[in-house]
Design a protein around this motif. Structure first.
Motif, PDB file in Angstrom:
ATOM      1  N   CYS A   6       0.848  -1.179   0.000  1.00  0.00           N
ATOM      2  CA  CYS A   6       0.000   0.000   0.000  1.00  0.00           C
ATOM      3  C   CYS A   6       0.891   1.239   0.000  1.00  0.00           C
ATOM      4  N   PHE A   7       0.818   2.029  -1.064  1.00  0.00           N
ATOM      5  CA  PHE A   7       1.552   3.293  -1.136  1.00  0.00           C
ATOM      6  C   PHE A   7       0.649   4.370  -0.542  1.00  0.00           C
ATOM      7  N   SER A   8       0.527   4.396   0.767  1.00  0.00           N
ATOM      8  CA  SER A   8      -0.526   5.149   1.444  1.00  0.00           C
ATOM      9  C   SER A   8      -0.447   6.653   1.221  1.00  0.00           C
ATOM     10  N   GLN A   9       0.766   7.204   1.106  1.00  0.00           N
ATOM     11  CA  GLN A   9       0.914   8.647   0.953  1.00  0.00           C
ATOM     12  C   GLN A   9       0.853   9.096  -0.504  1.00  0.00           C
ATOM     13  N   GLY A  10       0.737   8.146  -1.392  1.00  0.00           N
ATOM     14  CA  GLY A  10       0.624   8.479  -2.802  1.00  0.00           C
ATOM     15  C   GLY A  10       1.949   8.485  -3.538  1.00  0.00           C
ATOM     16  N   LEU A  11       1.878   8.297  -4.841  1.00  0.00           N
ATOM     17  CA  LEU A  11       3.022   8.355  -5.734  1.00  0.00           C
ATOM     18  C   LEU A  11       2.906   9.615  -6.587  1.00  0.00           C
ATOM     19  N   ASP A  12       4.021  10.141  -7.024  1.00  0.00           N
ATOM     20  CA  ASP A  12       4.041  11.378  -7.807  1.00  0.00           C
ATOM     21  C   ASP A  12       3.661  11.068  -9.250  1.00  0.00           C
ATOM     22  N   ILE A  13       2.457  11.483  -9.649  1.00  0.00           N
ATOM     23  CA  ILE A  13       1.972  11.170 -10.994  1.00  0.00           C
ATOM     24  C   ILE A  13       2.864  11.772 -12.066  1.00  0.00           C
ATOM     25  N   ARG A  14       3.559  12.874 -11.744  1.00  0.00           N
ATOM     26  CA  ARG A  14       4.423  13.535 -12.720  1.00  0.00           C
ATOM     27  C   ARG A  14       5.638  12.692 -13.076  1.00  0.00           C
ATOM     28  N   LEU A  15       5.986  11.741 -12.205  1.00  0.00           N
ATOM     29  CA  LEU A  15       7.184  10.935 -12.411  1.00  0.00           C
ATOM     30  C   LEU A  15       6.875   9.533 -12.949  1.00  0.00           C
ATOM     31  N   VAL A  16       5.619   9.283 -13.281  1.00  0.00           N
ATOM     32  CA  VAL A  16       5.254   8.003 -13.884  1.00  0.00           C
ATOM     33  C   VAL A  16       5.775   7.962 -15.321  1.00  0.00           C
ATOM     34  N   ASP A  17       6.444   6.860 -15.661  1.00  0.00           N
ATOM     35  CA  ASP A  17       6.902   6.673 -17.036  1.00  0.00           C
ATOM     36  C   ASP A  17       6.565   5.246 -17.482  1.00  0.00           C
ATOM     37  N   LYS A  18       6.930   4.920 -18.686  1.00  0.00           N
ATOM     38  CA  LYS A  18       6.557   3.623 -19.240  1.00  0.00           C
ATOM     39  C   LYS A  18       7.146   2.472 -18.432  1.00  0.00           C
ATOM     40  N   VAL A  19       8.382   2.649 -17.947  1.00  0.00           N
ATOM     41  CA  VAL A  19       9.057   1.581 -17.220  1.00  0.00           C
ATOM     42  C   VAL A  19       8.432   1.368 -15.841  1.00  0.00           C
ATOM     43  N   ASN A  20       8.319   2.438 -15.034  1.00  0.00           N
ATOM     44  CA  ASN A  20       7.798   2.220 -13.691  1.00  0.00           C
ATOM     45  C   ASN A  20       6.298   1.926 -13.705  1.00  0.00           C
TER      46      ASN A  20
END
Length: 303
Positions: A165-179
């Motif tokens: 559970c990534f409870s505090q959230g992930l940075d949508i701006r840093l999402v790329d094809k690999v991750n």
């Protein structure tokens, strides 16, 4: 000596785990809300709970207890003494929980004007993975994807097969094809671990951010993550004008609804009656009345 740990929330506390290790090494008895303590540590996460916690502190001190108080809700700069901070977390303190919790990284690369993380924790730094010992893990990181080695961490999560559970959230701006591909192969879960869930944030109501959200959601979906698995925390009432705050909240909600992802409004001004319509709209969304009623119908029903 008997050492009691008292917090203002039910959230498991990493600082309490380190305090527990320190005192157990000295032969003390440590527990959460321990009866008849000699020493008390109080943690205040939310500033609105501070008056109650200070009242408890005064009462305990009047009984001759030694009371230490800290936490971001007390003083932003409050920190554990180095002799405690260096201690490993005591996993036995929360042995009743069926999940591990902690930080893989601390700090953040952003400097959002409404966020205390950069001021409290500083620049991003690696903490470790040793605490992830159970089949379920709650990650407290504020910006895991900003860490240079985050792909290796995601690979380790995939190989470990744990529910995350990534409870505090992930940075949508840093999402790329690999991750995005790596995230799709992880057993990501909600805070209750009952449903698949990835958390992000949509705090800045700008055309650039809106287009970013649209592009990144499309990327996550193309990687095999259903839109219904995504939830965005939406900060509201940060604006100084209540009407602008409501318009902003409703606009971001509409964007997320169009994309088929979930919205969870997060209140910046707890108890401020000037933002009563914002608070009402937030309840309308959080309690899922939006699935059956328009907001006008909901407001009419409340009257």
């Amino acid at each position: 000596m008997r050492v009691s740990l008292i917090g203002d929330t039910s959230y498991p506390n990493v600082a309490f785990q380190k305090i527990s290790t320190f005192h157990k090494c000295r032969g003390d008895i440590v527990g959460l809300n321990l009866a008849y303590p000699d020493i008390v540590y109080m943690s205040v996460l939310f500033s609105w709970n501070l008056p109650i916690m200070l009242g408890k502190k005064a009462m305990l001190e009047s009984q001759g207890k030694v009371v230490n108080i800290g936490g971001s809700g007390y003083k932003l700069e409050s920190k554990l003494p180095d002799c405690i901070e260096m201690c490993p977390p005591d996993s036995e303190l929360y042995s009743h929980l069926d999940y591990s919790f902690g930080f893989i990284t601390r700090g953040c690369i952003r400097n959002c004007e409404f966020c205390i993380v950069p001021k409290k924790e500083g620049w991003l730094k690696f903490e470790g993975l040793d605490w992830m010992v159970k089949d379920r893990c709650v990650v407290y990181d504020n910006n895991l994807l900003a860490y240079g080695g985050h792909r290796d961490i995601l690979i380790a999560m995939r190989q470990g097969g744990q529910q995350i559970c990534f409870s505090q959230g992930l940075d949508i701006r840093l999402v790329d094809k690999v991750n995005a591909g790596l995230l799709s192969e992880i057993k990501y879960r909600s805070l209750s671990f009952k449903v698949p869930r990835l958390y992000f944030a949509y705090d800045h109501d700008t055309p650039i951010m809106e287009q970013m959200i649209r592009d990144k959601v499309e990327l996550l979906v193309s990687a095999g993550i259903p839109a219904k698995h995504l939830m965005f925390y939406v900060l509201y009432a940060y604006e100084s004008n209540p009407q602008l705050a409501l318009d902003s909240l409703q606009h971001r909600y509409a964007v997320l609804k169009e994309l088929g992802v979930k919205c969870y409004p997060m209140n910046f001004r707890k108890g401020d009656k000037r933002y009563s319509l914002c608070h009402r709209f937030a309840r309308y969304v959080i309690r899922r009345y939006d699935q059956f009623l328009t907001f006008d119908q909901y407001c009419e029903g409340k009257k």
